[in-house]
Design a protein around this motif. Sequence first.
Motif, PDB file in Angstrom:
ATOM      1  N   VAL A 484       0.846  -1.190   0.000  1.00 13.89           N
ATOM      2  CA  VAL A 484       0.000   0.000   0.000  1.00 13.89           C
ATOM      3  C   VAL A 484       0.888   1.249   0.000  1.00 13.89           C
ATOM      4  O   VAL A 484       1.775   1.392   0.846  1.00 13.89           O
ATOM      5  N   TRP A 485       0.629   2.109  -0.956  1.00 12.59           N
ATOM      6  CA  TRP A 485       1.323   3.414  -0.995  1.00 12.59           C
ATOM      7  C   TRP A 485       0.688   4.346   0.054  1.00 12.59           C
ATOM      8  O   TRP A 485      -0.519   4.543   0.079  1.00 12.59           O
ATOM      9  N   MET A 486       1.530   4.894   0.931  1.00  9.73           N
ATOM     10  CA  MET A 486       1.031   5.810   1.952  1.00  9.73           C
ATOM     11  C   MET A 486       1.717   7.161   1.792  1.00  9.73           C
ATOM     12  O   MET A 486       2.920   7.293   1.990  1.00  9.73           O
ATOM     13  N   THR A 493      -5.912   6.698   3.073  1.00  9.29           N
ATOM     14  CA  THR A 493      -4.848   5.705   3.218  1.00  9.29           C
ATOM     15  C   THR A 493      -5.323   4.516   4.051  1.00  9.29           C
ATOM     16  O   THR A 493      -5.086   3.353   3.709  1.00  9.29           O
ATOM     17  N   LEU A 494      -5.998   4.814   5.153  1.00 10.80           N
ATOM     18  CA  LEU A 494      -6.438   3.730   6.035  1.00 10.80           C
ATOM     19  C   LEU A 494      -7.508   2.871   5.371  1.00 10.80           C
ATOM     20  O   LEU A 494      -7.556   1.654   5.589  1.00 10.80           O
ATOM     21  N   ALA A 509       2.262  -1.650   4.405  1.00 12.04           N
ATOM     22  CA  ALA A 509       1.991  -0.236   4.138  1.00 12.04           C
ATOM     23  C   ALA A 509       3.331   0.499   4.119  1.00 12.04           C
ATOM     24  O   ALA A 509       4.088   0.444   5.095  1.00 12.04           O
ATOM     25  N   VAL A 510       3.623   1.146   3.004  1.00  8.74           N
ATOM     26  CA  VAL A 510       4.953   1.742   2.794  1.00  8.74           C
ATOM     27  C   VAL A 510       4.818   3.259   2.729  1.00  8.74           C
ATOM     28  O   VAL A 510       3.988   3.797   1.986  1.00  8.74           O
ATOM     29  N   MET A 511       5.662   3.919   3.493  1.00 10.07           N
ATOM     30  CA  MET A 511       5.705   5.384   3.478  1.00 10.07           C
ATOM     31  C   MET A 511       7.158   5.833   3.347  1.00 10.07           C
ATOM     32  O   MET A 511       8.035   5.346   4.057  1.00 10.07           O
ATOM     33  N   VAL A 512       7.416   6.732   2.421  1.00  7.07           N
ATOM     34  CA  VAL A 512       8.751   7.307   2.244  1.00  7.07           C
ATOM     35  C   VAL A 512       8.807   8.581   3.069  1.00  7.07           C
ATOM     36  O   VAL A 512       8.074   9.540   2.808  1.00  7.07           O
ATOM     37  N   VAL A 513       9.651   8.593   4.086  1.00  5.74           N
ATOM     38  CA  VAL A 513       9.708   9.737   5.006  1.00  5.74           C
ATOM     39  C   VAL A 513      10.680  10.774   4.467  1.00  5.74           C
ATOM     40  O   VAL A 513      11.720  10.452   3.883  1.00  5.74           O
ATOM     41  N   VAL A 572      -1.552  -1.225  -3.999  1.00  4.97           N
ATOM     42  CA  VAL A 572      -2.808  -0.566  -3.661  1.00  4.97           C
ATOM     43  C   VAL A 572      -2.537   0.930  -3.501  1.00  4.97           C
ATOM     44  O   VAL A 572      -1.684   1.337  -2.707  1.00  4.97           O
ATOM     45  N   MET A 573      -3.258   1.720  -4.275  1.00  2.00           N
ATOM     46  CA  MET A 573      -3.051   3.172  -4.257  1.00  2.00           C
ATOM     47  C   MET A 573      -4.320   3.882  -3.817  1.00  2.00           C
ATOM     48  O   MET A 573      -5.357   3.763  -4.484  1.00  2.00           O
TER      49      MET A 573
END
Length: 620
Positions: A484-486, A493-494, A509-513, A572-573
């Motif tokens: 999942v792109w976050m 997102t949720l 669930a992946v998030m680029v900080v 999943v976007m």
Amino acid sequence: MSLYSVLIGRPLPKSSAGQERLPRLEALPILSSDALSSVAYATEAALGVLILAGSRALSLSLPITLAIIALITVVVLSYRQVIAAYPQGGGSYVVARDNLGRNVGLVAAAALLIDYTLTAAVSLMAAGQAISSLIPSLLHHEVALTLLLLALVGWANLRGLREAGRIFALPTYAFVVMIALLTLVGLHDLVAHHGFRPDPPPLVTSMEPLGLFLILRAFSSGCSAMTGIEAIANGVQVFREPAPVNARQTLLVMGGLLALMFFSVSGMGFLYGIAPDPNVTVLAQIGTKVFGPGTPLLWGLQISTLLILVLAANTAFSGFPLLAAMLADDRCLPRQMAWLGDRLVYQNGIGVLLAGTALIIWVCQGDTTVAVNLYALGVFTAFTLSQLGLLLRWWRQRGEGWQGRMLMNALGASATFVVLVVIIISKFWEGAWTVVIAIPLLVWALAAIRRRHREVAAAMVPDPLIEPLYLAPVEAPVQHQAIVWMGGLTRATLEAVLYACTIAEQVTAVMVVGDRDDPGQISLDWDRLVGADSGDLQLKLLVSPYSSVIQPFCAFVREQETTHPERRTTVVMPVAVSDNLLDRFLLNQRALYLYRALSAQGTHVFSVVRTSLEPVQPVD
């Protein structure tokens, strides 16, 4: 390697951002070329108004120059205080926003955005006219020539700050050296031969009476020497650390150079009896008197003038993207204006400025006559608001030495406001009316974008009353993983994560900080919303060495597909959908870029989870 990489250069890691910042000697030509280049036309602008009252009125050029230099001194000292108070940069917009209110701040921002665009257009059109004056055969190709110069300046800026610094340093310093030579040789001639008794200018019949309003018009026209002064306060981020200290020192050097060069040109113009000539610039007339006609030094003066007029546009390419990024961070522009490109520059801001400048050049057909009447209006609006903001700041804080600072800013605000009023009145029917109308329209647009961003943020807040998101494991197809792109912890997102849990046994669930994100706080918020014991649902935080957030996510997807070829991978976007036309430009931009990037690398299973925005009263 793609054609784009060949033209612009390879991506730069974020760790080299400090290296991309510039020392003072390289930052000075980038941020000061606009202000210093005004020496080539500021004196002529003032003389062009005074000559309407006849030749004798030209003697007022020296007092007007001294008054403008005094104003330059006040403004430079004021912006040194801006840098000290706001070391992160921002100039008039930040000062007005923090001290006069958000809406007044938008007035300053709108004025500066318009001024930057007009500065780039006027400088490049003036350079195109200078080239066609040297080579008459290019006269009918001025528009194409000016657009070519625009493309070159834009290309240099897209390659990054260090590239621009190397390209622009030599011509700027060459212009300063040529004005210094003009001054020294002129002083020698005045002392040894000419003397300090001024020559009478050519006899010109008076067309208007010499009155206070005409003098104020000449003063306001000469104040074109002040355009570009605030670029250093806007561009503090360009300097190496300690950035505020380096920026303040560079601003002082720039102000000193500007004042000395302006006084030198005006003083020699007065002593040599120079009058405006439609075919020969005032600076060229002075050069002919001092260096002699057709001499190499005269050619050097003219060529360096030509080059710095081209480079003056670079100040706009430094200031406009930085200001647009600040507005995007404040949610007054689409967020993509704050995206840092692979070359660590705000490439979207540069692209918008390129388009706007090209449009003005095309509409004006390369003629500066109309545009030059407009672009001082924006900068004096910003000057006035910034000094009013500082005045209120000192009054509220009342720290050490606050009375002197208040007095200086009160004088500066009064003077710049008078100039602003004179510009509006004297040049209203010469085209200034377009800027008077454009500023409120742009303020309305910026406020509308900010309001819509607040409405969207309020609509997307997760409901704190619901149970933790993670439910009991759902029967899902074997050998199936979902990624999942976050972009953030939002309702959209949720909902995408919840959907992923229904179709796959392994969900990440992946998030680029980014640099401004706090991974620890993100993890805490995740545990609060999803539940600490989430089983096969995992949160993955990625740190990108580059400015791009798309590339790390794509690399993670590629790694998972390669590591687990036996699994079917679904990306999943989450996207937010709305009936609001403005939302098409504000929302889901990264999702679109992500889809294209993943499709290009071969990923072929996507699920788009659409979350409808419901009207919610925004929370300030």
